[in-house]
Each structure stands twice: as C-alpha cells, then as structure tokens.
Design an enzyme around this catalytic site. Structure first.
Site, PDB file in Angstrom:
ATOM      1  N   GLU A   1     -32.796 -34.543 -74.296  1.00 56.03           N
ATOM      2  CA  GLU A   1     -33.625 -33.464 -74.729  1.00 56.03           C
ATOM      3  C   GLU A   1     -33.500 -33.431 -76.274  1.00 56.03           C
ATOM      4  O   GLU A   1     -32.342 -34.083 -76.788  1.00 56.03           O
ATOM      5  CB  GLU A   1     -33.495 -32.147 -74.420  1.00 56.03           C
ATOM      6  CG  GLU A   1     -31.861 -31.665 -74.484  1.00 56.03           C
ATOM      7  CD  GLU A   1     -31.851 -30.773 -75.783  1.00 56.03           C
ATOM      8  OE1 GLU A   1     -32.818 -30.612 -76.374  1.00 56.03           O
ATOM      9  OE2 GLU A   1     -30.540 -30.313 -75.955  1.00 56.03           O
ATOM     10  N   LYS A   2     -34.279 -33.385 -77.128  1.00 57.37           N
ATOM     11  CA  LYS A   2     -34.274 -33.361 -78.602  1.00 57.37           C
ATOM     12  C   LYS A   2     -34.144 -31.742 -79.141  1.00 57.37           C
ATOM     13  O   LYS A   2     -34.823 -31.080 -78.902  1.00 57.37           O
ATOM     14  CB  LYS A   2     -35.611 -33.755 -79.210  1.00 57.37           C
ATOM     15  CG  LYS A   2     -35.572 -34.004 -80.843  1.00 57.37           C
ATOM     16  CD  LYS A   2     -36.718 -34.434 -81.392  1.00 57.37           C
ATOM     17  CE  LYS A   2     -36.869 -34.742 -82.722  1.00 57.37           C
ATOM     18  NZ  LYS A   2     -36.530 -33.313 -83.606  1.00 57.37           N
ATOM     19  N   THR A   3     -32.678 -31.608 -79.727  1.00 53.67           N
ATOM     20  CA  THR A   3     -32.460 -30.313 -79.876  1.00 53.67           C
ATOM     21  C   THR A   3     -32.749 -29.988 -81.145  1.00 53.67           C
ATOM     22  O   THR A   3     -33.071 -30.652 -82.154  1.00 53.67           O
ATOM     23  CB  THR A   3     -30.472 -30.393 -80.098  1.00 53.67           C
ATOM     24  OG1 THR A   3     -30.382 -30.603 -78.680  1.00 53.67           O
ATOM     25  CG2 THR A   3     -30.112 -28.919 -80.278  1.00 53.67           C
TER      26      THR A   3
ATOM     27  N   ASN B   1     -35.780 -26.393 -78.478  1.00 50.73           N
ATOM     28  CA  ASN B   1     -36.091 -27.969 -78.206  1.00 50.73           C
ATOM     29  C   ASN B   1     -37.324 -28.286 -78.606  1.00 50.73           C
ATOM     30  O   ASN B   1     -38.337 -27.564 -78.565  1.00 50.73           O
ATOM     31  CB  ASN B   1     -35.823 -28.113 -76.848  1.00 50.73           C
ATOM     32  CG  ASN B   1     -36.587 -29.482 -76.231  1.00 50.73           C
ATOM     33  OD1 ASN B   1     -37.848 -29.401 -76.140  1.00 50.73           O
ATOM     34  ND2 ASN B   1     -35.866 -30.529 -76.331  1.00 50.73           N
TER      35      ASN B   1
ATOM     36  N   GLY C   1     -38.903 -31.450 -78.137  1.00 48.69           N
ATOM     37  CA  GLY C   1     -39.255 -33.007 -77.447  1.00 48.69           C
ATOM     38  C   GLY C   1     -38.010 -33.704 -76.815  1.00 48.69           C
ATOM     39  O   GLY C   1     -37.067 -33.152 -76.281  1.00 48.69           O
TER      40      GLY C   1
END
Length: 442
Positions: free
Chosen positions: A94-96, A249, A251
């Site tokens: 996941e993109k934090t 998140n 993305g």
C-alpha cells in the site's frame, strides 16, 4: 523585491519570484483529523555546515559522486504497465500517506565514548538529528550494549498510526534498504536488499526490543517493516489490507523484484492511484491584482492586494530552475477568502492539484478544506512526471482494471518463477560439471 500583502491590518510577505523557497520552518504541516502525516520530522534540523560531512559520508557509503538526495522516485501507473507487471515480477504494497524520509544510522565519537547517531533525511535533503538516537543492535551480538548497527541507510515513510484508544503513534515504515552494516546494497535486486535488511536490521531490532523492554521506551518513533505481497494479491489488498490500515493511504506501489535501487526516477517503481487521486505538484504564481484609487491625494492607481488576483498560474518544472506556465488554477471567491485567512505566503509555493472531469485544475484539500501545500518538496513536478500523470488521468487504470488483470498476473508470475528456478538449476548443474572437470585435471 517581495511586496507586502495587507489583510485586516496584518502584513505578510508574498514573493513574485519563483525561485524563492519557503522557510524550513514551513515544512511543519498541520495535522488534521484523518491525516496520517506527522506535524513535523522529529528532532532538530542540522545547519548546512553541520550536515555537510554527513552528506559526504552518505555519498561515500552509497558510492556516489554527489551529495544530493539519493531516494528513488516512482512513475505513475499507466495502462501499459498492466502488461509490464506480467513481464517481470513485482512486489506490491500500500502507498502510505506520510512523510517520505531516509533513515541514516551512524555514530558520533565523543572522545571518551562512541554513541549511535540517528539522522532523518527529507526530500529536500535536509538532515534532522533525533534527540534520542535509535540503538539498533549489532546482528552478531544483540545483547552487547557496546555494539550497535551503523553505516545503514533505510528508505521509508514517517506516519502517525491511530492507536486503539484514538491516540497517535509515530511509526517509520521501512520499504527498502540502500545500505546496511557499511555495505552498499543499491546494486542488489529488491529481494536481496530486503533479505539483508531483515537479517541484519529488522530481526535483530525486534529481538533486542523484546529482550530489553524493561520499562518505557524513549525512542523517537517505532520502526516497522512495510509488508509486501505478490503483485497478484490485488483483491486481498483492496478487500482486507486497505480497509484495516491504521494510517492514511492514497494508492498502491508496485516495485520490481529484479531491479537495483535507482537514485532518482525509477521506471521499476510504479505508483498506482485511484483516478481521483492522480495529482500534480505545481508551483503557484499569483497573477496581477486589480488596481484601485486609494484617494489619498496621490496620482495613479495601486494594486488592491485584498482583492482576488486576476489569475492563479500553475507552473511546471522543466529543469535547471526553468519554470513555465502550464495551466490556471480555478479558485472561487470563497476560497480566496480562505487563502487570505491562512496568513501565509502563497506565491512561489508548491501546491498539489487535480484535474476535474470538466478539465479545470483544482487544489487538493486537507480535511479542513485548506490546500495541500507540498512544503516538503523543493521543486514542483518535472514536466516528464507531469506527462506521466496526465497519461494516467487521460487513460486511467481503475481498481476494476487491476482486479480483472489479477489472474493473468498470477499466471505470469508462476511462469516467471518456474523459468527462474529452471535457470538456477541449469547454472548449478553447469557449476557442478566444471568442478568435476577441475578435479579430474588436478
């Protein structure tokens, strides 16, 4: 020259010069409810003089000929990348939504004792020393208080996780390793980098924390490893991981398993965002203000800095401090009133924006409705990045597109692994043959 904008009897500076950068103190960003970015980087900012030797040490450790920020930067996920993740194996996470930093573990010689020194490096290449250093144990002697890990550079994200009681806990999520134990890892593939990081850094750290936890810990933040999954676990990410995150998140990140670490833009790191999250970081330039007669007996008109400017220019970086007009930002009168109420410099600042379905450029809002300023960045997006994001906007890859591709990605990854195993077995057999031939001749 800067000019003064007077609002309700108060004066603040706005600069028409695009090269004027926000003061370092403006890096501190407001934390709003639901935002996971911490208000600031923990510790204190080192001066240019004090950080110079540390920057040289990092460059030497990574075998670089310059002291610029070495962090890798992803490219936006485009439709062509649906085929790409079936041609090479990618790790998925996941993109934090936090503050991107490098964590540099080194030491300081105080004459009578050598102590650990913990440095956080932001994307502006500013160096922050944490007031309390992290003591990573040396992997070969975990319980020896005189030995600790240094010569290590880890890539990650500072984020505030929501705790069960509704509070916040500062976490540094590690997702890559540039160097560990004075060994440059950037030439190794991602799986090898992560493996070395786990064995020499993460596992010893976890064992040490468990062994030494006899009272409250004074560490400036908690260190955790970001969890990677195979690229075909897309449904699991969407259905189980993202809904249960303790932080923001925006993305997904796909990182090529077989690529080395790249300084700067890395075509092997793909940043996927939902279409509404595809944004560009522009430099804001205020247009001309309306003129009015102050009726003060002097001849001529003067700008009315309380009125809304005629335009809000969005500038794009073309390299070498060459900023060019790209589009105009759409701002309503109510939003201009909000802008003024911030009592902050606006002109020359980096602002994150998105394009509406009608084609207008609008600023991305924080939870309280204020603009998302990117004061953590020195420059606006480069034109190459802008074009990449525009491709993602005009030919978006949706969540449904990713879900539909999942089975094909899984088949491709299994095929790639089978081919890799066959290649490894062939190499082992060839090596064994050469060894036998060598034994016969000896």
């Amino acid at each position: 020259m800067p000019f003064a904008l007077r609002i309700s009897g108060r004066s603040q500076l706005l600069s028409p010069q695009s090269q004027l950068q926000p003061p370092l103190s403006s890096f501190i960003m407001a934390v709003h409810s639901g935002s996971s970015a911490p208000p600031s980087i923990p510790g204190f900012l080192l001066s240019a003089q004090d950080s110079e030797s540390l920057k040289r040490d990092v460059a030497q450790l990574l075998e670089r000929d310059n002291i610029r920020f070495p962090g890798a930067q992803p490219v936006s996920f485009a439709r062509k990348h649906l085929a790409e993740i079936q041609q090479r194996e990618y790790f998925l996470c996941e993109k934090t939504d936090g503050i991107r930093c490098l964590l540099y573990l080194t030491f300081i010689d105080r004459g009578h004792v050598i102590e650990p020194l913990t440095i956080l490096i932001d994307r502006k290449n500013n160096y922050y020393e944490t007031e309390v250093p992290l003591r990573f144990p040396y992997h070969a002697s975990i319980q020896n208080p005189e030995q600790f890990l240094y010569g290590t550079v880890l890539d990650g994200e500072l984020v505030n996780d929501i705790t069960p009681d509704g509070g916040r806990q500062l976490i540094f999520y590690i997702f890559d390793c540039l160097a560990v134990d004075n060994t440059n890892m950037t030439a190794k593939t991602l799986d090898k980098r992560i493996g070395h990081m786990q064995e020499r850094c993460i596992k010893p750290w976890q064992k040490y924390m468990k062994w030494s936890q006899t009272g409250p810990q004074r560490n400036p933040f908690v260190v955790k490893e970001k969890q990677f999954q195979p690229a075909y676990h897309l449904s699991n990410l969407f259905d189980n991981v993202l809904p249960n995150l303790k932080h923001g998140n925006d993305g997904l990140i796909f990182t090529c398993k077989s690529s080395r670490y790249v300084f700067g833009t890395d075509q092997g790191i793909l940043k996927w965002k939902p279409p509404h999250e595809n944004t560009i970081d522009f430099r804001l330039r205020l247009g001309d203000f309306p003129l009015f007669d102050p009726e003060d007996g002097e001849e001529g008109l003067i700008p009315d800095y309380d009125a809304m400017p005629e335009s809000f220019h969005l500038l794009v970086n073309h390299g070498s401090r060459d900023y060019r007009h790209f589009a105009n930002l759409t701002v309503t009168p109510e939003e201009w009133t909000m802008f003024k109420s911030l009592e902050q410099r606006l002109d020359g600042r980096i602002i994150e924006c998105y394009r509406t379905v009608e084609g207008q450029w609008r600023f991305k809002k924080e939870d309280d409705g204020t603009p998302r300023w990117r004061d953590d960045k020195t420059d606006a997006n480069h034109i190459s990045t802008v074009n990449s994001v525009l491709e993602s906007i005009e030919q978006p890859v949706t969540e449904d597109d990713l879900r539909r591709a999942e089975s094909k990605v899984k088949e491709a990854v299994y095929r790639l692994r089978k081919e890799e195993a066959a290649h490894f077995q062939h190499e082992q057999q060839e090596h064994a043959k050469k060894r036998k031939i060598g034994e016969v001749h000896n």
